[in-house]
Design a protein around this motif. Structure first.
Motif, mmCIF file in Angstrom:
data_model
loop_
_atom_site.group_PDB
_atom_site.id
_atom_site.type_symbol
_atom_site.label_atom_id
_atom_site.label_comp_id
_atom_site.label_asym_id
_atom_site.label_seq_id
_atom_site.Cartn_x
_atom_site.Cartn_y
_atom_site.Cartn_z
ATOM 1 N N TYR A 169 0.838 -1.194 0.000
ATOM 2 C CA TYR A 169 0.000 0.000 0.000
ATOM 3 C C TYR A 169 0.867 1.235 0.000
ATOM 4 O O TYR A 169 2.059 1.178 0.303
ATOM 5 C CB TYR A 169 -0.990 -0.006 1.165
ATOM 6 C CG TYR A 169 -0.356 0.103 2.539
ATOM 7 C CD1 TYR A 169 -0.290 1.328 3.188
ATOM 8 C CD2 TYR A 169 0.145 -1.016 3.196
ATOM 9 C CE1 TYR A 169 0.268 1.419 4.452
ATOM 10 C CE2 TYR A 169 0.697 -0.925 4.448
ATOM 11 C CZ TYR A 169 0.752 0.304 5.073
ATOM 12 O OH TYR A 169 1.308 0.413 6.316
ATOM 13 N N TRP A 181 0.708 5.582 0.928
ATOM 14 C CA TRP A 181 0.002 6.692 1.573
ATOM 15 C C TRP A 181 0.110 7.918 0.683
ATOM 16 O O TRP A 181 1.200 8.307 0.300
ATOM 17 C CB TRP A 181 0.589 6.985 2.938
ATOM 18 C CG TRP A 181 0.092 8.252 3.572
ATOM 19 C CD1 TRP A 181 0.805 9.391 3.782
ATOM 20 C CD2 TRP A 181 -1.216 8.494 4.079
ATOM 21 N NE1 TRP A 181 0.018 10.333 4.393
ATOM 22 C CE2 TRP A 181 -1.228 9.817 4.585
ATOM 23 C CE3 TRP A 181 -2.381 7.740 4.149
ATOM 24 C CZ2 TRP A 181 -2.368 10.385 5.160
ATOM 25 C CZ3 TRP A 181 -3.514 8.301 4.716
ATOM 26 C CH2 TRP A 181 -3.499 9.609 5.215
ATOM 27 N N ASP A 182 -1.035 8.507 0.339
ATOM 28 C CA ASP A 182 -1.070 9.736 -0.443
ATOM 29 C C ASP A 182 -1.291 10.895 0.522
ATOM 30 O O ASP A 182 -2.396 11.092 1.022
ATOM 31 C CB ASP A 182 -2.186 9.686 -1.484
ATOM 32 C CG ASP A 182 -2.175 10.897 -2.387
ATOM 33 O OD1 ASP A 182 -1.757 11.996 -1.959
ATOM 34 O OD2 ASP A 182 -2.606 10.756 -3.543
ATOM 35 N N GLU A 183 -0.232 11.619 0.806
ATOM 36 C CA GLU A 183 -0.272 12.725 1.765
ATOM 37 C C GLU A 183 -1.261 13.796 1.329
ATOM 38 O O GLU A 183 -2.012 14.334 2.146
ATOM 39 C CB GLU A 183 1.129 13.318 1.926
ATOM 40 C CG GLU A 183 1.239 14.362 3.012
ATOM 41 C CD GLU A 183 1.095 13.765 4.401
ATOM 42 O OE1 GLU A 183 0.437 14.412 5.244
ATOM 43 O OE2 GLU A 183 1.621 12.681 4.659
ATOM 44 N N GLN A 189 -4.719 12.360 1.608
ATOM 45 C CA GLN A 189 -4.920 11.758 2.924
ATOM 46 C C GLN A 189 -5.642 10.416 2.809
ATOM 47 O O GLN A 189 -6.627 10.137 3.492
ATOM 48 C CB GLN A 189 -5.717 12.714 3.831
ATOM 49 C CG GLN A 189 -4.997 13.997 4.172
ATOM 50 C CD GLN A 189 -3.845 13.761 5.143
ATOM 51 O OE1 GLN A 189 -4.076 13.364 6.274
ATOM 52 N NE2 GLN A 189 -2.627 13.990 4.711
ATOM 53 N N LYS A 190 -5.139 9.561 1.893
ATOM 54 C CA LYS A 190 -5.744 8.258 1.650
ATOM 55 C C LYS A 190 -4.663 7.195 1.487
ATOM 56 O O LYS A 190 -3.574 7.484 1.019
ATOM 57 C CB LYS A 190 -6.579 8.267 0.359
ATOM 58 C CG LYS A 190 -7.786 9.151 0.430
ATOM 59 C CD LYS A 190 -8.530 9.137 -0.894
ATOM 60 C CE LYS A 190 -9.700 10.095 -0.832
ATOM 61 N NZ LYS A 190 -10.372 10.201 -2.123
ATOM 62 N N TYR A 191 -5.025 5.975 1.864
ATOM 63 C CA TYR A 191 -4.193 4.813 1.605
ATOM 64 C C TYR A 191 -4.696 4.151 0.325
ATOM 65 O O TYR A 191 -5.895 3.989 0.131
ATOM 66 C CB TYR A 191 -4.298 3.778 2.733
ATOM 67 C CG TYR A 191 -3.607 4.191 4.001
ATOM 68 C CD1 TYR A 191 -2.227 4.066 4.129
ATOM 69 C CD2 TYR A 191 -4.326 4.688 5.081
ATOM 70 C CE1 TYR A 191 -1.582 4.424 5.299
ATOM 71 C CE2 TYR A 191 -3.690 5.050 6.256
ATOM 72 C CZ TYR A 191 -2.323 4.919 6.359
ATOM 73 O OH TYR A 191 -1.705 5.263 7.512
#
Length: 94
Positions: free
Chosen positions: A17, A19-21, A24-26
């Motif tokens: 997976y 993390w999209d900073e 704010q989503k995985y």
């Protein structure tokens, strides 16, 4: 997009997976999740399962489901970064 790529173990299988900073989503690797849920012995089997499922969903008119999938580069078993279908899971805490 953040370059923070992670691996979680689920029933001793890896689920990649990222993390999209910004959003704010995985984003989870669909093939990895399919492998765990369908108890496929390897990534090749899970990839084939996912491809057949996509084809069936398209034939049944479920394109909307597939539209929510993205492709991101995640590390493959050979160590190379490869495009992989990913999906989000909202409300999930790691």
């Amino acid at each position: 997009m953040s370059d923070k790529t992670f691996i979680k173990l689920f029933d001793e299988k890896q689920v990649r997976y990222v993390w999209d900073e910004e959003e704010q989503k995985y984003y989870f690797s669909i093939v990895d999740v399919v492998q765990v849920l369908t108890e496929q012995p390897n990534a090749r089997g899970a990839s084939t399962y996912w491809a057949v499922l996509q084809k069936r969903l398209k034939e049944e008119g479920a394109d909307e489901l597939l539209t929510n999938c993205k492709q991101l580069k995640l590390p493959a078993a050979d160590g190379k970064m490869r495009l992989t279908d990913v999906a989000i899971r909202t409300g999930y805490k790691l």
